[in-house]
Design an enzyme around this catalytic site. Sequence first.
Site, PDB file in Angstrom:
ATOM      1  N   LYS A 438       0.849  -1.192   0.000  1.00 12.84           N
ATOM      2  CA  LYS A 438       0.000   0.000   0.000  1.00 12.84           C
ATOM      3  C   LYS A 438       0.880   1.236   0.000  1.00 12.84           C
ATOM      4  CE  LYS A 438      -4.445  -0.658   0.253  1.00 12.84           C
ATOM      5  NZ  LYS A 438      -5.703   0.039   0.405  1.00 12.84           N
ATOM      6  N   TRP A 443      -2.697   0.766  -4.416  1.00 14.77           N
ATOM      7  CA  TRP A 443      -2.151  -0.574  -4.237  1.00 14.77           C
ATOM      8  C   TRP A 443      -1.070  -0.831  -5.262  1.00 14.77           C
ATOM      9  CZ3 TRP A 443      -5.965  -5.068  -3.073  1.00 14.77           C
ATOM     10  CH2 TRP A 443      -6.652  -4.799  -1.880  1.00 14.77           C
TER      11      TRP A 443
HETATM   12  P1  AMP Z   1      -9.887  -1.039  -1.971  1.00 15.26           P
HETATM   13  O1  AMP Z   1     -10.784  -2.094  -2.459  1.00 15.26           O
HETATM   14  O2  AMP Z   1      -8.899  -0.572  -2.976  1.00 15.26           O
HETATM   15  O3  AMP Z   1     -10.656   0.065  -1.361  1.00 15.26           O
HETATM   16  O4  AMP Z   1      -8.982  -1.644  -0.819  1.00 15.26           O
HETATM   17  C1  AMP Z   1      -9.583  -2.302   0.267  1.00 15.26           C
HETATM   18  C2  AMP Z   1      -8.501  -2.787   1.192  1.00 15.26           C
HETATM   19  O5  AMP Z   1      -7.753  -1.687   1.705  1.00 15.26           O
HETATM   20  C3  AMP Z   1      -9.023  -3.504   2.403  1.00 15.26           C
HETATM   21  O6  AMP Z   1      -9.341  -4.845   2.150  1.00 15.26           O
HETATM   22  C4  AMP Z   1      -7.850  -3.341   3.365  1.00 15.26           C
HETATM   23  O7  AMP Z   1      -6.830  -4.284   3.093  1.00 15.26           O
HETATM   24  C5  AMP Z   1      -7.328  -1.967   3.025  1.00 15.26           C
HETATM   25  N1  AMP Z   1      -7.887  -0.955   3.933  1.00 15.26           N
HETATM   26  C6  AMP Z   1      -8.950  -0.157   3.741  1.00 15.26           C
HETATM   27  N2  AMP Z   1      -9.129   0.657   4.795  1.00 15.26           N
HETATM   28  C7  AMP Z   1      -8.162   0.366   5.686  1.00 15.26           C
HETATM   29  C8  AMP Z   1      -7.819   0.836   6.986  1.00 15.26           C
HETATM   30  N3  AMP Z   1      -8.498   1.802   7.580  1.00 15.26           N
HETATM   31  N4  AMP Z   1      -6.755   0.276   7.594  1.00 15.26           N
HETATM   32  C9  AMP Z   1      -6.039  -0.708   7.012  1.00 15.26           C
HETATM   33  N5  AMP Z   1      -6.316  -1.197   5.795  1.00 15.26           N
HETATM   34  C10 AMP Z   1      -7.366  -0.673   5.138  1.00 15.26           C
END
Ligand code: AMP
Length: 540
Positions: A438, A443
């Site tokens: 991240k 990503w």
């Molecule tokens: P996306 O689908 O690109 O929004 O990414 C989702 C992923 O981001 C989640 O499954 C987590 O692995 C990570 N993520 C989202 N919010 C957080 C947070 N507050 N803390 C840690 N990881 C997060």
Amino acid sequence: MHGMMMTTPLLITSLIQFAAKFHNDTEVVTCRVDGTLHRSTYGQIYERSQRLANALIELGVKPGDRVATVAWNSDRHLELYYAVSGIGAICHTVNLRLADAEMVYILNHAEDRLVFFDTDMAETVARIQPHTPAVESFISLSDAAGIPAGSPAGALDYEGLIAGVPDQYDWPVFDENAAASMCYTSGTTGNPKGVLYSHRATVLHAMASCFASTLDLRTHDIVLPVVPMFHVNAWGIPYSSPIAGVPIVMPGPKLDGKSLFELMDQEHVTMGLGVPTVWMGLLDHMDKMGRAPKGLARVIVGGAAASESIINRFELKHGVTVHHAWGMTEMSPVGVVNTLKPKFLDLPRDQQMPIKVKQGRAIYGVDMCIVDDDGDELPHDGITSGRLLVKGPWIISEYYKADESALTSDGWFDTGDIATLDADGYMLITDRAKDIIKSGGEWISSVGLENAAVGHPAIKQAAVIGVPHPKWLERPLLVCVSEGDSRPSLSEVREFLAEKVPKLWLPDAIEWVSSLPLGATGKVLKAGLRARFADYSLNK
Ligand code: AMP
């Protein structure tokens, strides 16, 4: 016996119709790509959405067709959200930071018929035009004079499209389970996957977003979504703010700390939503100015973990409350938000902090549990960690064009995150099941980067892990086994990779090893590499 209530379908059109009727003069302010500030209202957005709906019909767009946007947060993007979904078509928001090849893949996979693009994306969409034969028209989000040189051949202009068409449109009423919008995941294990949001899911998610224990949206708020409208519909703000009667300030492409500060200050923004990286930029500028932007009362931090230092800088130094939140593309996206239970409010700060850094508690509509590798449920003791599973009406059941369900045999969606849940319901992400990196809110696929790196003639094997970075939180370290004696420099490898992966992915460092640690099935043991490079410093 059925209840005797109306069966009004939950359609997205109802959100903007409500806002136009009851919050007609509530503003939507946009910092446009050219830097000018444009002021609109929900009433005007609704009227222009009706024009756009008529224009889309004239272009031959039919229910179920996909219409893509390659655009920043703006009033026109909001009009597209409502017009496209309102006629029964599907608004496909494309991440404009993708590499050309990924954008081409996504547009072809979605079979988009039209592409609306912001003017600074003209050259990008012109490059992909020859590779996306199904796209019938590219439309510049400008007037005719604003179509930039270098736009795709035959590009139309948005203002021309909606000029001279009726400002009234008779919105169709259809099944609330029809698809309304679409967003692709980052494709960490293979190609990106399409997530199709239904009208029903979007409306329910918008309603739940307004709860006090979720985003607590009120008419006196002024909200600025830094999170892009191409990333899970800006966390639903374009749908929740209209029903809460909340003005929206759209930042356009300028997301650096100074620009955000000035826009927030000028527009008296009360609440912002974004990933930690953008907030770090804003915090640096707030420190420089010695104050918070006028009116800023709270920020929502999600997409990546909010550190204790970010929370403290906002709250202790500048009096701005931080709420941590977690969700994902497959969840529309909001799953949990951190608000303190009353019993924690009077705790000393050092005892509150371990609770505040947790991602938060599930909002109504999202059920969750943690399980071990056998699928057995684990205790909610705040210590035991397991695979986080979720369930609810705005959570995916199947990916677009997939031949199988996205769910476990008993109907849960496995988030791919590893988490703990405590007795009060607070969830903490402890790890990711996959080895994704991240960087800010974006990503970086370690697999994608490794595959590109081994294309270099001097690299025999490659593994990528994330290492700490002060601004981006994590950046990729490329660990390689060389093919022969030659060991190309970092800059040579970056140059080689630059044609193959997004710029953001380019590794910050390279290390050469004699062999990579392998597991029983021949896979590289990332945990072993992480342990080996645990104290790695990017500044050395
Ligand atoms: P996306 O689908 O690109 O929004 O990414 C989702 C992923 O981001 C989640 O499954 C987590 O692995 C990570 N993520 C989202 N919010 C957080 C947070 N507050 N803390 C840690 N990881 C997060």
